[in-house]
Design an enzyme around this catalytic site. Structure first.
Site, short mmCIF file in Angstrom:
data_model
loop_
_atom_site.label_atom_id
_atom_site.label_comp_id
_atom_site.label_asym_id
_atom_site.label_seq_id
_atom_site.Cartn_x
_atom_site.Cartn_y
_atom_site.Cartn_z
N LYS A 71 3.77 -12.12 -4.88
CA LYS A 71 4.75 -11.68 -3.89
C LYS A 71 5.50 -12.91 -3.32
O LYS A 71 5.08 -14.06 -3.53
CB LYS A 71 4.02 -10.90 -2.79
N TYR A 121 7.17 1.24 -4.75
CA TYR A 121 6.34 1.69 -3.63
C TYR A 121 6.69 3.11 -3.18
O TYR A 121 6.56 3.43 -2.00
CB TYR A 121 6.49 0.71 -2.46
N PHE A 138 4.86 1.19 7.96
CA PHE A 138 5.12 -0.20 7.56
C PHE A 138 6.08 -0.31 6.36
O PHE A 138 6.43 -1.41 5.95
CB PHE A 138 3.82 -0.93 7.25
N ARG A 141 -8.16 -5.71 -10.00
CA ARG A 141 -8.22 -5.27 -8.60
C ARG A 141 -9.35 -6.00 -7.86
O ARG A 141 -9.22 -6.38 -6.71
CB ARG A 141 -8.46 -3.75 -8.49
N THR A 180 -6.88 -4.71 0.01
CA THR A 180 -5.50 -4.76 0.51
C THR A 180 -5.40 -5.60 1.78
O THR A 180 -4.49 -6.42 1.94
CB THR A 180 -5.00 -3.33 0.80
N ARG A 192 -6.84 -12.64 -2.59
CA ARG A 192 -6.46 -12.41 -1.19
C ARG A 192 -7.47 -13.03 -0.23
O ARG A 192 -7.11 -13.54 0.83
CB ARG A 192 -6.30 -10.91 -0.93
N ASN A 223 0.01 -10.47 1.86
CA ASN A 223 -1.22 -10.58 1.07
C ASN A 223 -1.04 -11.11 -0.35
O ASN A 223 -1.85 -10.84 -1.24
CB ASN A 223 -2.00 -9.26 1.12
N HIS A 258 0.24 -8.54 -5.92
CA HIS A 258 0.14 -7.11 -6.22
C HIS A 258 -0.64 -6.92 -7.51
O HIS A 258 -0.50 -7.71 -8.45
CB HIS A 258 1.54 -6.50 -6.40
N GLU A 265 4.21 1.25 -13.63
CA GLU A 265 4.77 0.01 -13.09
C GLU A 265 5.27 -0.93 -14.19
O GLU A 265 6.30 -1.58 -14.04
CB GLU A 265 3.73 -0.69 -12.21
P1 IDP Z 1 -2.48 -2.59 -2.59
O1 IDP Z 1 -1.37 -3.63 -2.64
O2 IDP Z 1 -3.81 -3.24 -2.35
O3 IDP Z 1 -2.48 -1.66 -3.77
P2 IDP Z 1 -1.30 -0.42 -1.03
O4 IDP Z 1 -2.03 0.50 -0.14
O5 IDP Z 1 -0.78 0.10 -2.33
O6 IDP Z 1 -2.23 -1.71 -1.26
O7 IDP Z 1 -0.10 -1.03 -0.18
C1 IDP Z 1 0.91 -1.78 -0.81
C2 IDP Z 1 1.23 -2.99 0.04
O8 IDP Z 1 1.77 -2.55 1.28
C3 IDP Z 1 0.05 -3.86 0.43
O9 IDP Z 1 -0.33 -4.78 -0.57
C4 IDP Z 1 0.60 -4.58 1.65
O10 IDP Z 1 1.51 -5.61 1.26
C5 IDP Z 1 1.41 -3.46 2.29
N1 IDP Z 1 0.60 -2.74 3.30
C6 IDP Z 1 -0.35 -1.80 3.09
N2 IDP Z 1 -0.86 -1.36 4.24
C7 IDP Z 1 -0.23 -2.04 5.22
C8 IDP Z 1 -0.31 -2.03 6.65
O11 IDP Z 1 -1.10 -1.28 7.26
N3 IDP Z 1 0.53 -2.88 7.32
C9 IDP Z 1 1.40 -3.70 6.69
N4 IDP Z 1 1.52 -3.74 5.35
C10 IDP Z 1 0.72 -2.93 4.62
MG MG Z 2 -1.10 -0.22 -4.35
#
Ligand code: IDP
Ligand code: MG
Length: 161
Positions: free
Chosen positions: A20, A60, A68, A96, A102, A113, A123, A126, A137
């Site tokens: 990212k 997304y 968010f 993963r 996450t 992470r 974070n 991805h 994707e």
């Molecule tokens: P992942 O990246 O671990 O698959 P997802 O739930 O798919 O997690 O969320 C995608 C991305 O959205 C996360 O990697 C993070 O950058 C962002 N994100 C997820 N939850 C939050 C939150 O509660 N606050 C801010 N950003 C979030």
């Molecule tokens: Mg995800």
């Protein structure tokens, strides 16, 4: 050739990994690539781009109702991404684990992470979360001509150079 769990028993499974914008800014690209290479996965696609908003919203789409979401799209569009396709046995699930939870506060030390980030909104990386998600994707981010099939140099087909 398909890239599911069938046939080769998941040997040729593929996943999408992206560094990212914060990871690129912080010069973490090399270290992140190194982790996947060292683990034994095979890089079959790689590019750097500043993602258009349309592409990010498709990527997304399942999060579009989250509070968010607008800031997530701003973050992901704030600078270049390094997007990659990695191949190998069980790569979706193993990557993963390598990436970690996450929320970096929950991600174990030793995960990407868990080693490089502290807050959920930055974070670093991805990783696709399922076989179906990975397939979707990869098709979204890469044209099939941008993916390169190659054999390990010790395989019989390329042994006699
Ligand atoms: P992942 O990246 O671990 O698959 P997802 O739930 O798919 O997690 O969320 C995608 C991305 O959205 C996360 O990697 C993070 O950058 C962002 N994100 C997820 N939850 C939050 C939150 O509660 N606050 C801010 N950003 C979030
Ligand atoms: Mg995800």
């Amino acid at each position: 050739r398909s890239y599911g769990t069938e046939g080769a028993g998941g040997l040729s499974e593929r996943t999408l990994i992206a560094v990212k914008p914060d990871g690129v800014q912080r010069r973490l690209v090399g270290q992140i690539i190194q982790r996947f290479e060292k683990r034994g996965f095979k890089l079959v696609g790689l590019k750097m781009l500043k993602a258009p908003e349309e592409l990010l919203s498709q990527h997304y789409h399942d999060l579009s109702k989250k509070p968010f979401y607008p800031s997530l799209l701003r973050y992901m569009g704030s600078g270049p991404l390094v997007v990659m396709v990695w191949e190998g046995y069980n790569v979706v699930s193993t990557s993963r684990k390598m990436v970690g939870d996450t929320n970096p506060a929950e991600a174990p030390p030793g995960s990407i992470r868990g080693d490089f980030s502290i807050h959920i909104s930055r974070n670093v990386v991805h990783a696709s979360d399922s076989l179906d998600g990975a397939q979707r994707e990869i098709q979204l981010w890469f044209n099939c001509k941008e993916l390169t099939d190659w054999d390990c140099h010790d395989q019989s087909s390329t042994f006699h150079l």
